[in-house]
Design an enzyme around this catalytic site. Structure first.
Site, PDB file in Angstrom:
ATOM      1  N   GLU A  90       0.831  -1.215   0.000  1.00 25.00           N
ATOM      2  CA  GLU A  90       0.000   0.000   0.000  1.00 25.00           C
ATOM      3  C   GLU A  90       0.864   1.263   0.000  1.00 25.00           C
ATOM      4  O   GLU A  90       0.584   2.225   0.727  1.00 25.00           O
ATOM      5  CB  GLU A  90      -0.955   0.009   1.217  1.00 25.00           C
ATOM      6  N   CYS A 146     -11.611  -6.256 -16.283  1.00 25.18           N
ATOM      7  CA  CYS A 146     -12.737  -5.317 -16.260  1.00 25.18           C
ATOM      8  C   CYS A 146     -14.017  -6.063 -15.878  1.00 25.18           C
ATOM      9  O   CYS A 146     -14.363  -7.072 -16.504  1.00 25.18           O
ATOM     10  CB  CYS A 146     -12.891  -4.653 -17.623  1.00 25.18           C
TER      11      CYS A 146
END
Ligand code: ADP
Length: 188
Positions: A90, A146
């Site tokens: 992160e 997607c």
């Protein structure tokens, strides 16, 4: 200060949208280093307590224990002299100091791997990631799938109305989208 004598360090960055497998790839590289008996320390930003406050966890539930922090400069105090691999998850949540910190660690002869989102929910560069990508020796850009059409996805679609850059969440808050189906929020 040359901590790991006789070795040249370097920086690797693993970037891409949410669900692109950044944490899985980070965990894989750490596991292989551990198999090679390299000394490893794992850090992540304390903001992302989605699954576990102190472990890095992928969306597919693989995990490794780490240390959660808010200030990236704390790594310089926490890193052991003998640590050969410093892994940071992160990376996008940390301040710009992450560039100096990772360069310092690499200049000390360590391998540094940072995983992080390169783009935010508006499709704009996320925090310190552009500078980090420039100073890294190795960059791996991953793509997700997607959720509208199944093509490769470079974007993270926020499904809620919030306009905060940081809004921690997973499948219920975000989904991966290709450039055809990514809809940046109004005004972005
Ligand atoms: P990241 O760290 O990039 O968010 P993770 O490594 O945590 O990604 O999770 C990757 C895993 O997420 C995949 O292996 C897959 O099991 C799951 N996943 C869920 N949604 C998607 C998606 N749209 N595209 C690809 N993988 C997905």
């Amino acid at each position: 200060m040359q901590v790991v004598h006789g070795k040249t360090g370097w920086i690797e960055v693993i970037c891409g949208p949410m669900f692109s497998g950044k944490s899985e790839e980070l965990i894989k590289r750490i596991r292989r280093a551990q198999i090679a008996r390299r000394r490893v320390q794992i850090f992540k930003h304390g903001i992302d307590a989605r699954y576990d406050a102190t472990s890095i966890v992928s969306h597919s539930q693989q995990s490794l224990p780490g240390i959660a922090l808010t200030h990236v400069t704390d790594i310089l105090d926490l890193v052991d002299d003998r640590t050969e691999l410093v892994a940071i998850d992160e990376g996008q949540f940390f301040g710009p100091e992450i560039v100096e910190v990772t360069n310092k660690l690499a200049n000390q002869g360590r391998r540094v791997i940072v995983a992080g989102l390169d783009l935010d929910y508006r499709g704009e560069p996320f925090g310190p990631m552009p500078q980090l990508l420039c100073s890294a020796e190795y960059v791996t850009k991953q793509l997700a799938i997607c959720m509208v059409c199944g093509d490769p996805a470079n974007f993270t679609q926020r499904l809620s109305e919030s306009t905060a850059q940081v809004l921690v969440g997973a499948q219920e808050t975000y989904e991966a989208r290709c450039r055809r189906h990514f809809e940046p929020p109004a005004g972005a």
